[in-house]
Design a protein around this motif. Structure first.
Motif, PDB file in Angstrom:
ATOM      1  N   SER A 172       0.816  -1.212   0.000  1.00  0.00           N
ATOM      2  CA  SER A 172       0.000   0.000   0.000  1.00  0.00           C
ATOM      3  C   SER A 172       0.853   1.267   0.000  1.00  0.00           C
ATOM      4  N   LYS A 173       0.382   2.245  -0.740  1.00  0.00           N
ATOM      5  CA  LYS A 173       1.064   3.537  -0.810  1.00  0.00           C
ATOM      6  C   LYS A 173       0.727   4.334   0.441  1.00  0.00           C
ATOM      7  N   PRO A 174       1.498   5.319   0.876  1.00  0.00           N
ATOM      8  CA  PRO A 174       2.683   5.837   0.215  1.00  0.00           C
ATOM      9  C   PRO A 174       3.970   5.097   0.610  1.00  0.00           C
ATOM     10  N   LEU A 175       3.912   4.318   1.730  1.00  0.00           N
ATOM     11  CA  LEU A 175       5.174   3.791   2.238  1.00  0.00           C
ATOM     12  C   LEU A 175       5.540   2.408   1.708  1.00  0.00           C
ATOM     13  N   GLY A 176       4.533   1.598   1.373  1.00  0.00           N
ATOM     14  CA  GLY A 176       4.822   0.221   0.995  1.00  0.00           C
ATOM     15  C   GLY A 176       5.645   0.126  -0.287  1.00  0.00           C
ATOM     16  N   LEU A 177       6.603  -0.820  -0.292  1.00  0.00           N
ATOM     17  CA  LEU A 177       7.482  -0.947  -1.462  1.00  0.00           C
ATOM     18  C   LEU A 177       7.402  -2.329  -2.104  1.00  0.00           C
ATOM     19  N   ALA A 178       6.461  -3.182  -1.639  1.00  0.00           N
ATOM     20  CA  ALA A 178       6.360  -4.534  -2.206  1.00  0.00           C
ATOM     21  C   ALA A 178       6.100  -4.439  -3.702  1.00  0.00           C
ATOM     22  N   GLY A 179       6.893  -5.175  -4.467  1.00  0.00           N
ATOM     23  CA  GLY A 179       6.715  -5.175  -5.915  1.00  0.00           C
ATOM     24  C   GLY A 179       7.262  -3.937  -6.605  1.00  0.00           C
ATOM     25  N   ARG A 180       7.727  -2.979  -5.836  1.00  0.00           N
ATOM     26  CA  ARG A 180       8.198  -1.722  -6.442  1.00  0.00           C
ATOM     27  C   ARG A 180       9.696  -1.559  -6.393  1.00  0.00           C
ATOM     28  N   ALA A 181      10.333  -2.214  -5.367  1.00  0.00           N
ATOM     29  CA  ALA A 181      11.763  -1.971  -5.167  1.00  0.00           C
ATOM     30  C   ALA A 181      12.556  -3.262  -5.323  1.00  0.00           C
ATOM     31  N   LEU A 182      13.742  -3.133  -5.867  1.00  0.00           N
ATOM     32  CA  LEU A 182      14.659  -4.269  -5.936  1.00  0.00           C
ATOM     33  C   LEU A 182      15.911  -3.888  -5.155  1.00  0.00           C
ATOM     34  N   ILE A 183      16.181  -4.630  -4.078  1.00  0.00           N
ATOM     35  CA  ILE A 183      17.328  -4.336  -3.218  1.00  0.00           C
ATOM     36  C   ILE A 183      18.602  -4.807  -3.930  1.00  0.00           C
ATOM     37  N   THR A 184      19.592  -3.937  -4.024  1.00  0.00           N
ATOM     38  CA  THR A 184      20.829  -4.308  -4.730  1.00  0.00           C
ATOM     39  C   THR A 184      21.995  -4.573  -3.777  1.00  0.00           C
ATOM     40  N   ALA A 185      22.022  -3.893  -2.613  1.00  0.00           N
ATOM     41  CA  ALA A 185      23.121  -4.079  -1.652  1.00  0.00           C
ATOM     42  C   ALA A 185      22.630  -3.738  -0.252  1.00  0.00           C
ATOM     43  N   VAL A 186      23.215  -4.408   0.743  1.00  0.00           N
ATOM     44  CA  VAL A 186      22.834  -4.151   2.142  1.00  0.00           C
ATOM     45  C   VAL A 186      24.110  -3.889   2.934  1.00  0.00           C
ATOM     46  N   ARG A 187      24.044  -2.880   3.830  1.00  0.00           N
ATOM     47  CA  ARG A 187      25.179  -2.587   4.714  1.00  0.00           C
ATOM     48  C   ARG A 187      24.811  -2.894   6.163  1.00  0.00           C
ATOM     49  N   PHE A 188      25.779  -3.469   6.864  1.00  0.00           N
ATOM     50  CA  PHE A 188      25.573  -3.897   8.245  1.00  0.00           C
ATOM     51  C   PHE A 188      26.542  -3.144   9.136  1.00  0.00           C
ATOM     52  N   ALA A 189      26.068  -2.707  10.311  1.00  0.00           N
ATOM     53  CA  ALA A 189      26.965  -2.092  11.302  1.00  0.00           C
ATOM     54  C   ALA A 189      27.115  -3.091  12.443  1.00  0.00           C
ATOM     55  N   LEU A 190      28.324  -3.640  12.585  1.00  0.00           N
ATOM     56  CA  LEU A 190      28.570  -4.645  13.626  1.00  0.00           C
ATOM     57  C   LEU A 190      29.259  -3.944  14.800  1.00  0.00           C
ATOM     58  N   PRO A 191      28.546  -3.835  15.944  1.00  0.00           N
ATOM     59  CA  PRO A 191      29.038  -2.999  17.037  1.00  0.00           C
ATOM     60  C   PRO A 191      30.369  -3.473  17.625  1.00  0.00           C
ATOM     61  N   LYS A 192      31.215  -2.492  17.999  1.00  0.00           N
ATOM     62  CA  LYS A 192      32.482  -2.754  18.684  1.00  0.00           C
ATOM     63  C   LYS A 192      32.389  -2.181  20.095  1.00  0.00           C
ATOM     64  N   PRO A 193      32.886  -2.792  21.153  1.00  0.00           N
ATOM     65  CA  PRO A 193      33.457  -4.132  21.081  1.00  0.00           C
ATOM     66  C   PRO A 193      32.352  -5.171  20.918  1.00  0.00           C
ATOM     67  N   TRP A 194      32.716  -6.314  20.309  1.00  0.00           N
ATOM     68  CA  TRP A 194      31.746  -7.391  20.126  1.00  0.00           C
ATOM     69  C   TRP A 194      31.307  -7.937  21.475  1.00  0.00           C
ATOM     70  N   LYS A 195      30.017  -8.224  21.591  1.00  0.00           N
ATOM     71  CA  LYS A 195      29.486  -8.869  22.801  1.00  0.00           C
ATOM     72  C   LYS A 195      28.656 -10.068  22.391  1.00  0.00           C
ATOM     73  N   ALA A 196      28.845 -11.181  23.098  1.00  0.00           N
ATOM     74  CA  ALA A 196      28.055 -12.380  22.788  1.00  0.00           C
ATOM     75  C   ALA A 196      26.595 -12.138  23.140  1.00  0.00           C
ATOM     76  N   VAL A 197      25.661 -12.644  22.311  1.00  0.00           N
ATOM     77  CA  VAL A 197      24.232 -12.623  22.665  1.00  0.00           C
ATOM     78  C   VAL A 197      23.839 -14.071  22.964  1.00  0.00           C
ATOM     79  N   LEU A 198      23.605 -14.328  24.256  1.00  0.00           N
ATOM     80  CA  LEU A 198      23.431 -15.724  24.676  1.00  0.00           C
ATOM     81  C   LEU A 198      22.123 -15.991  25.401  1.00  0.00           C
TER      82      LEU A 198
END
Ligand code: EPU
Length: 343
Positions: A172-198
């Motif tokens: 649904s418009k205005p925000l929905g992007l299903a069928g409209r967008a093709l994702i080409t690249a994704v960026r991840f921010a991996l927090p420092k210092p690393w902490k285990a999630v257990l």
């Protein structure tokens, strides 16, 4: 860019459902996509974006032009005092990307090891497992508007992430992007210092069993792989699309009512007083584990996973899914919501 006609899709969906694409285009770069959209014969054709095919149920041949995203590449974009920022092409395999990131010395994605699919599909349903969701490690993504051909970048807030949800799942418009967008690249921010999630119960069990109290990221990666292999079917061997339904959220009152009737129900209280119920438990309690409808079945070790026992059609999978929804609704008054996209 490779344009193929009448292409079998059985190997392109993890349910291994037999169906064909009338037209399939393999996109290996942004330039491929721009060339496609600049071609007047193809620009206006309805399109369907396919990543690893790990979250879809094909109920017939696909008439819209299938865009198979095969854009590769992975790199460290920058390193700050607070994070490593990694980027991966949408066509990269999710699990291999995580294994690579650990080998390079960038921990943080290990809890999400072995989730089937591609990097480009991961924001669509905000994948998550064992206490970490994609949105916890997300920085931004690049996508192309399939109507205008324009490249744009979205941050986390613009992606509207929720539990197995994002703007890419809504049409649904205005925000929905299903069928409209093709994702080409994704960026991840991996927090420092690393902490285990257990915190997650299955990981705590591993900690007790092994006596390793301070596991490394690689150790957690190995534990997650062990846990998943023990309870989830390998799509290479048994067709499936992971959890078939979302875990439903109910209000505090509803939860009290259900616990009163079903004291053993597995549930997790959320900060706002509502509760998330384990859909696998609800389905199991209705006696579905191990059952089948035609060639579609409920996995023996995890009732939340529907499987292809060999030659299942999308119709059979959906008939089984609806029967499960009906019996869970009749017993608990809760309508389960499917997780995969039905095509
Ligand atoms: N349960 C049963 N019977 C079953 C299945 C589950 O009683 O047949 C109970 C279990 O005993 C457990 C509870 O249900 O106490 C929850 O099960 P589990 O720990 O396997 O997790 P889940 O809620 O079923 C979710 C995700 C998975 C993710 C795991 C681990 C959803 C819809 N599913 O499953 O994600 O790997 O937690 O974090 O949120 C996926 O989305 O495709 C997926 C596999």
């Amino acid at each position: 860019m490779l344009v193929e006609k009448n292409v079998p899709l059985q190997a392109c969906n993890t349910f291994h459902i037999v169906a064909r694409a009338h037209t399939l285009v393999r996109l290996r770069s942004l330039l491929d996509l721009q060339a496609l959209l600049a071609n007047p014969d193809w620009a206006l054709a309805p399109k369907f974006v396919l990543g690893g095919g790990s979250n879809i149920v094909l109920t017939g041949d696909v008439k819209p032009m299938v865009l198979k995203v095969e854009i590769m590449g992975r790199r460290l974009v920058r390193e700050t005092a607070r994070a490593w920022v990694l980027e991966a092409g949408a066509g990269e395999n999710w699990h291999e990307f995580i294994a690579w990131s650990l080998a390079q010395g960038y921990p943080g994605l290990e809890n999400m090891a072995l989730i089937p699919g591609t990097v480009g599909a991961s924001p669509v349903q905000n994948v998550g497992a064992y206490g970490v969701e994609l949105q916890d490690r997300f920085e931004s993504l690049d996508a192309v508007d399939l109507q205008t051909g324009q490249l744009f970048t979205l941050n986390a807030a613009q992606c509207g992430f929720g539990y197995r949800d994002s703007v890419f799942k809504h049409a649904s418009k205005p925000l929905g992007l299903a069928g409209r967008a093709l994702i080409t690249a994704v960026r991840f921010a991996l927090p420092k210092p690393w902490k285990a999630v257990l915190g997650y119960a299955d990981l705590e069990k591993k900690r007790v069993q092994t006596g390793i109290n301070n596991p490394s990221a690689q150790q957690i990666f190995d534990w997650v792989c062990d846990i998943r292999r023990a309870k989830l079917p390998d799509p290479a061997l048994i067709g499936n699309a992971g959890s078939f339904f979302k875990n439903p959220t109910v209000s505090a009152e509803q939860c009290q009512d259900i616990i009163g009737r079903e004291p053993k129900i597995v549930h997790y209280l959320l900060a706002d007083g509502s509760a998330k119920l384990a859909a696998g438990w609800l389905i199991d309690a209705c006696g579905w584990r191990g059952k089948s409808v035609g060639n579609a079945g409920v996995y023996e070790k995890q009732a939340l996973v529907l499987v292809n026992r060999g030659g299942a059609t999308g119709g059979e999978v959906m008939t089984l899914a609806r029967s499960i929804q009906t019996s869970v609704y009749e017993r608990f008054g809760i309508m389960l919501e499917p997780e995969p996209v039905v095509v």
